[in-house]
Design a protein around this motif. Structure first.
Motif, PDB file in Angstrom:
ATOM      1  N   LYS A 186      55.383  46.337  39.482  1.00 56.49           N
ATOM      2  CA  LYS A 186      55.582  46.755  40.526  1.00 56.49           C
ATOM      3  C   LYS A 186      54.201  46.623  41.371  1.00 56.49           C
ATOM      4  O   LYS A 186      53.127  47.098  40.918  1.00 56.49           O
ATOM      5  N   ASN A 187      54.013  46.053  42.709  1.00 56.47           N
ATOM      6  CA  ASN A 187      52.340  46.032  43.376  1.00 56.47           C
ATOM      7  C   ASN A 187      52.117  47.348  44.001  1.00 56.47           C
ATOM      8  O   ASN A 187      53.049  48.032  44.337  1.00 56.47           O
ATOM      9  N   ASN A 188      51.083  47.581  43.319  1.00 61.32           N
ATOM     10  CA  ASN A 188      50.299  48.786  43.857  1.00 61.32           C
ATOM     11  C   ASN A 188      48.990  48.444  43.665  1.00 61.32           C
ATOM     12  O   ASN A 188      48.405  47.468  43.258  1.00 61.32           O
ATOM     13  N   GLU A 189      47.816  49.510  43.933  1.00 64.76           N
ATOM     14  CA  GLU A 189      46.370  49.330  43.903  1.00 64.76           C
ATOM     15  C   GLU A 189      46.194  48.968  42.574  1.00 64.76           C
ATOM     16  O   GLU A 189      45.039  48.422  42.098  1.00 64.76           O
ATOM     17  N   TYR A 190      46.617  49.601  41.418  1.00 67.77           N
ATOM     18  CA  TYR A 190      46.277  49.381  40.132  1.00 67.77           C
ATOM     19  C   TYR A 190      46.797  48.044  39.539  1.00 67.77           C
ATOM     20  O   TYR A 190      45.832  47.436  38.759  1.00 67.77           O
ATOM     21  N   LYS A 191      47.968  47.548  40.058  1.00 65.27           N
ATOM     22  CA  LYS A 191      48.153  46.170  39.611  1.00 65.27           C
ATOM     23  C   LYS A 191      47.172  45.098  40.255  1.00 65.27           C
ATOM     24  O   LYS A 191      46.587  44.112  39.641  1.00 65.27           O
ATOM     25  N   LEU A 192      46.993  45.314  41.333  1.00 58.08           N
ATOM     26  CA  LEU A 192      45.790  44.506  41.895  1.00 58.08           C
ATOM     27  C   LEU A 192      44.473  44.593  41.454  1.00 58.08           C
ATOM     28  O   LEU A 192      43.994  43.379  41.332  1.00 58.08           O
ATOM     29  N   ARG A 193      44.257  45.588  40.946  1.00 60.73           N
ATOM     30  CA  ARG A 193      42.936  45.837  40.254  1.00 60.73           C
ATOM     31  C   ARG A 193      43.154  45.190  38.818  1.00 60.73           C
ATOM     32  O   ARG A 193      41.888  44.623  38.594  1.00 60.73           O
ATOM     33  N   TRP A 194      43.866  45.322  38.440  1.00 57.21           N
ATOM     34  CA  TRP A 194      43.933  44.860  36.778  1.00 57.21           C
ATOM     35  C   TRP A 194      44.639  43.725  36.320  1.00 57.21           C
ATOM     36  O   TRP A 194      44.062  43.008  35.304  1.00 57.21           O
ATOM     37  N   VAL A 195      45.648  43.367  36.882  1.00 58.48           N
ATOM     38  CA  VAL A 195      46.460  42.233  36.453  1.00 58.48           C
ATOM     39  C   VAL A 195      46.096  40.800  36.811  1.00 58.48           C
ATOM     40  O   VAL A 195      46.220  40.697  37.998  1.00 58.48           O
ATOM     41  N   GLN A 196      45.580  40.082  36.174  1.00 60.29           N
ATOM     42  CA  GLN A 196      45.256  38.447  36.250  1.00 60.29           C
ATOM     43  C   GLN A 196      46.381  37.650  36.387  1.00 60.29           C
ATOM     44  O   GLN A 196      46.363  36.626  37.361  1.00 60.29           O
ATOM     45  N   SER A 197      47.191  38.024  35.436  1.00 61.80           N
ATOM     46  CA  SER A 197      48.305  36.907  35.444  1.00 61.80           C
ATOM     47  C   SER A 197      49.307  37.745  34.987  1.00 61.80           C
ATOM     48  O   SER A 197      49.484  38.586  34.377  1.00 61.80           O
ATOM     49  N   GLU A 198      50.724  37.396  35.651  1.00 62.57           N
ATOM     50  CA  GLU A 198      51.873  38.193  35.154  1.00 62.57           C
ATOM     51  C   GLU A 198      53.111  37.208  34.609  1.00 62.57           C
ATOM     52  O   GLU A 198      53.049  36.066  35.133  1.00 62.57           O
TER      53      GLU A 198
END
Length: 475
Positions: A455-467
């Protein structure tokens, strides 16, 4: 000819066999129920002129009688032939039948369950050795296929044969269970319309074994199918576990013991740990059991990141065995699968099972990452830590030759997975510990692998480089 689902590489090899202008001796092996016999029968439907299957655990006389009966069927003999005195005589009769056929066209001879034919004191293998070298290898139109479920036997006795069959094999195929994509195609061919999340859960219980997947009924949910096939006494997989190993290995009790020990440790066990738990001496017996289970596709060996071959970790990776030992064996029809699936034990186990399936679909993960053409090695990594420092574990990392490493976190969830503050801290610790302990100079990417995405949130934007999502595993 029935449609052969998937098996593109195998079909390419078999096409080369039948188009060849030379005699061919082909070995095909793989775990029981994986579809070896179906593949050969269907692909060579027009060219197959003789087929004989060994019978498990019977005396040579019965094998010879079965062979004679099959030859009589092929020759359309009006009267039963006398029983040959040995395998040399039996194979000479086969030569007599084949000679006029081979003068006119290419023909396939198929020996199924080859290890079973070589019963004690039968001298079958030495007779077959002479049959091939003295006669069959000189017949350019002849294609001989030998097949067996006892994979290690096939490798040791045939592929690595030190006698007359040494270097005589012209092609070999190790047939593996279906991938997720092939499983989906197989179900679609039966007009079964399950969505991918349901197929994934089915795969967790059945794996990609075609014979098991045949039990899926049109109009049933995955839960209904698992309940009927695994938890009802008449279900195919209710009592499959014991017969599976008994039919594959002599002294199968040791194999089952090893499987049971590995099922207790999701992260796997080293060779020494296995020996200690099983109380067997290091050496030939242990090596043979591990090799047989590896080659048959039940167990997979991994080299942890930064280690070498002596640090091999073995994991139980056969989906049915894992599912049976966790849920079927102790339940034996007492509770329905729908009831058990709502328990916390299922949710924890599903997470591990999803990780194992992802590790089997590395090719699809690399394709989704756009790195199919880059050489990479896959492994796991563990730092045990101590009183001063917290340990850390990575179940899948992809070490690439382009100076990058993908640290993959795999999450099974019914919905989008949410990275909260606590989990974000765990990601940060995992990455920093890995860099510090391994001293890697490579760029580290955090890769999220999940069923329905993060789910998109601040933590995903910070850590996830590829999904990567479940759909990518079906590509």
């Amino acid at each position: 000819m029935k449609t052969i689902i998937g098996r593109e590489l195998e079909k390419k090899i078999l096409r080369e066999v039948i188009e060849s202008d030379n005699a061919e001796l082909v070995v095909i092996y793989g775990r029981r129920r994986v579809g070896k016999t179906f593949l050969i029968r269907e692909f060579f439907e027009k060219e197959l002129v003789f087929e004989f299957s060994g019978q498990y655990d019977v005396k040579t006389k019965i094998q010879l009688q079965n062979f004679t009966n099959k030859l009589d069927q092929s020759t359309k003999s009006a009267f039963p032939s006398s029983l040959p005195s040995n395998w040399t005589e039996a194979l000479n009769r086969l030569k007599t039948y084949l000679n006029p056929i081979l003068d006119k066209k290419k023909a396939v001879v198929f020996f199924d369950e080859f290890p079973c034919i070589d019963s004690p004191k039968s001298d079958f293998l030495s007779s077959f050795d002479y049959f091939w070298n003295d006669w069959a290898s000189k017949k350019d139109n002849l294609k001989v296929i030998i097949c067996g479920s006892a994979a290690s036997w096939m490798i040791r006795k045939v592929i690595q044969n030190k006698g007359g069959l040494h270097n005589r094999i012209t092609k070999k195929i190790r047939l593996l269970p279906f991938t997720l994509k092939e499983t989906e195609k197989y179900l679609q061919s039966k007009n079964i319309t399950l969505d991918r999340f349901q197929i994934l859960q089915l795969y967790m219980a059945f794996g990609g074994v075609p014979h098991y997947l045949k039990e899926v009924k049109k109009g049933e949910s995955t839960n209904q199918t698992i309940d009927n096939v695994c938890f009802k006494k008449e279900g195919l997989l209710f009592g499959e576990f014991d017969s599976l190993f008994r039919s594959l290995f002599k002294n199968h009790e040791t194999h089952v013991q090893l499987i049971r020990e590995l099922s207790k440790k999701n992260s796997g066990l080293t060779r020494n740990e296995l020996l200690q738990k099983m109380s067997i001496k290091s050496g030939g017996t242990a090596s043979l059991v591990i090799e047989e289970l590896e080659e048959s596709g039940f167990v997979t060996g991994y080299i942890p990141f930064g280690k070498n071959k002596k640090d091999f970790v073995y994991k139980l990776t056969d989906e049915y065995c894992l599912f049976y030992l966790k849920f079927i064996e102790n339940n034996k029809g007492k509770q329905s699968w729908v009831f058990m699936q709502n328990a916390q034990s299922w949710k924890s186990w599903a997470g591990f099972s999803f990780e194992s399936i992802c590790q089997k679909h590395i090719r699809e993960i690399k394709k989704a990452l756009g790195i199919s053409g880059i050489y990479a090695e896959e492994s796991s990594w563990r730092f045990r830590g101590d009183e001063k420092e917290e340990g850390s574990q990575i179940d899948l990392l992809i070490d690439r030759k382009d100076g990058c490493i993908n640290i993959c976190e795999m999450k099974f969830s019914e919905f989008e997975f949410v990275i909260d503050k606590k989990y974000a801290a765990d990601i940060a610790h995992k990455i920093s510990t890995f860099k510090e302990v391994t001293k890697t100079k490579k760029t580290v990417f955090f890769t999220a692998v999940s069923t329905h995405g993060f789910k998109n949130n601040e933590y995903k934007l910070r850590w996830v480089q590829s999904e990567i999502t479940m759909n990518d595993l079906f590509a």
